[in-house]
Scaffold this motif. Structure first.
Motif, short mmCIF file in Angstrom:
data_model
loop_
_atom_site.label_atom_id
_atom_site.label_comp_id
_atom_site.label_asym_id
_atom_site.label_seq_id
_atom_site.Cartn_x
_atom_site.Cartn_y
_atom_site.Cartn_z
N ASN A 151 0.86 -1.37 0.01
CA ASN A 151 -0.07 -0.34 -0.10
C ASN A 151 0.66 1.24 -0.04
O ASN A 151 0.47 2.52 -0.47
CB ASN A 151 -0.77 0.04 1.11
N ILE A 217 -6.37 3.79 -0.01
CA ILE A 217 -5.23 3.54 0.56
C ILE A 217 -4.69 3.96 1.73
O ILE A 217 -4.28 3.50 2.62
CB ILE A 217 -4.11 3.44 -0.74
N GLN A 220 -6.61 2.67 4.64
CA GLN A 220 -6.26 1.57 4.97
C GLN A 220 -4.98 1.26 5.68
O GLN A 220 -4.88 0.41 6.80
CB GLN A 220 -5.97 0.57 3.56
#
Length: 439
Positions: A151, A217, A220
């Motif tokens: 990520n 992202i 996350q």
């Protein structure tokens, strides 16, 4: 006067909103190692596996309790009713007075001295479970770290893409202004303006999609790292300054054989099955224990008439216990356990082959990413040369602005491809480390 007051209120409100936004969105520049450390401390997934490890440690202590002696103590007090005495044909019955207060105290202790290895193997089984829990934790840690790296590097790529699209949007707006000026002079047609307006909208839509991907992202990452909502992770661009070198594949294969938590788990699975065989075979053997006890009872009711006194006695000895049914039941269970062991052995061999293939594939991809990087560097050199030539021609009014913008876009795109090629090297390097268990 009222107008000035309203203006002041609007300014104060705008300042407070700006301050609140600044406080909500905390920008943090994190390196990859920084993320690893934060995940170790804050990741709920890692915390769950920490608790599983502690649970397995406690299970070992519980299994060791079987080595300790067993001690039972009982104490009771009772009311005894009068007895009744009669002939065997229940004739001539008569009441027999009894002492009415009864008491009982018993102390019994036993210590197993031989159980065919059942206790020691059960303890070894619990220790294996602890090692498996530790390897589960290590495997999860590697997966979390690889997720973070993926990520993080994807966020880096998206940042580069944002830069490219922002440059393209800026240049397209400049080109539209130039074409509009030429249309006013009668040197351009409306169709040219429409074409570049559509291109501008396409760039703006793509930029919006990329920025949304950044938000997803980023969310996350902060969730895994345990950061507050609204935090924004800033990429440490210095990671491209120290690129990893290529090492021989044999070294990586050797490291995988020694460090892979998945492979270690498979080997422990074989030991687990072998110990289970021993535990099952122990059922065929007798168990031997030392026993000791002390009893204090009253009154003595085995005499007629009863004796209203306390009677104390103690004993020590050896007890042997053997389950006769195990002689014909255990054979099938032992055969099943043997098959489980053979299955574990073959599974470990298959897993070893899969890990070797994964390491091979990751090593090839890493070498490939270096080749791509060298190719993109050469493309960048050519794009820079082309840009310099077109720029000189444009300054000397020998090239159109569209040629200049195309050359600039090509140079910018080539720079992006070089940066992305470096990022891909890092990604494939970390993927190789995960395949070997070194991440």
């Amino acid at each position: 006067m009222k107008k000035n007051i309203w203006l002041l209120l609007v300014i104060l409100l705008h300042s407070n909103v700006s301050l609140l936004t600044a406080q909500t969105k905390q920008c943090l520049r994190l390196s990859i190692e920084d993320m690893f450390g934060m995940a170790e401390a804050n990741s709920r997934s890692i915390l769950t596996y920490d608790l599983a490890e502690k649970e397995a440690e406690q299970a070992v202590k519980v299994a060791k309790n079987a080595l300790l002696p067993s001690v039972d103590v009982s104490l009771s007090a009772s009311y005894l009713g009068d007895g009744w005495i009669a002939n065997r044909n229940f004739s001539d019955g008569a009441n027999a007075s009894m002492p009415h207060f009864g008491n009982n105290f018993a102390l019994e202790a036993s210590q197993v001295i031989y159980a065919g290895g059942a206790i020691s193997n059960a303890i070894e089984m619990s220790k294996l479970q602890l090692q498996l829990a530790k390897l589960d934790k290590e495997k999860n840690r590697q997966e979390i770290r690889f997720l973070l790296v993926g990520n993080y590097l994807e966020l880096y790529k998206l940042r580069n893409q944002v830069e490219v699209y922002q440059k393209n949007i800026e240049q397209t707006k400049r080109l539209l202004a130039d074409i509009n000026a030429k249309q006013n002079e009668g040197l351009a047609i409306r169709n040219d303006i429409t074409r570049y307006e559509l291109q501008l909208k396409s760039y703006e839509l793509a930029l919006t999609q990329i920025e949304n991907s950044q938000i997803i992202i980023n969310n996350q990452l902060i969730t895994v790292l345990g950061l507050p909502q609204g935090s924004v992770i800033d990429i440490d661009t210095t990671i491209l300054n120290n690129m990893p070198g290529m090492e021989d594949e044999a070294l990586w294969q050797q490291a995988a054989g020694e460090l892979s938590p998945v492979l270690k788990q498979a080997k422990l699975g074989i030991e687990h099955s072998q110990i289970n065989e021993k535990i099952i075979n122990a059922e065929r053997l007798p168990s031997v224990a030392l026993v000791a006890g002390d009893h204090l009872d009253g009154p003595i009711t085995i005499e007629v008439p009863p004796i209203n006194k306390n009677f104390n006695y103690w004993y020590v000895g050896v007890g042997v216990k053997f389950n006769i049914a195990s002689t014909f039941k255990t054979g099938k269970k032992a055969k099943l356990a043997k098959l489980s062991t053979l299955k574990a052995i073959e599974g470990e061999k298959l897993l070893q082959e899969n890990i070797q293939n994964d390491v091979k594939a990751a090593h090839v991809r890493l070498a490939e990413s270096y080749t791509i990087f060298d190719t993109q560097k050469k493309s960048l050199e050519l794009a820079i040369q082309n840009y310099e030539v077109i720029n000189n021609r444009y300054l000397n009014e020998l090239a159109l602005i569209t040629e200049m913008l195309d050359a600039s876009n090509s140079k910018l795109s080539a720079e992006l491809q070089v940066a992305n090629a470096q990022i891909n090297i890092l990604f494939n390097y970390y993927r190789l480390k995960k395949a070997t268990g070194k991440l």
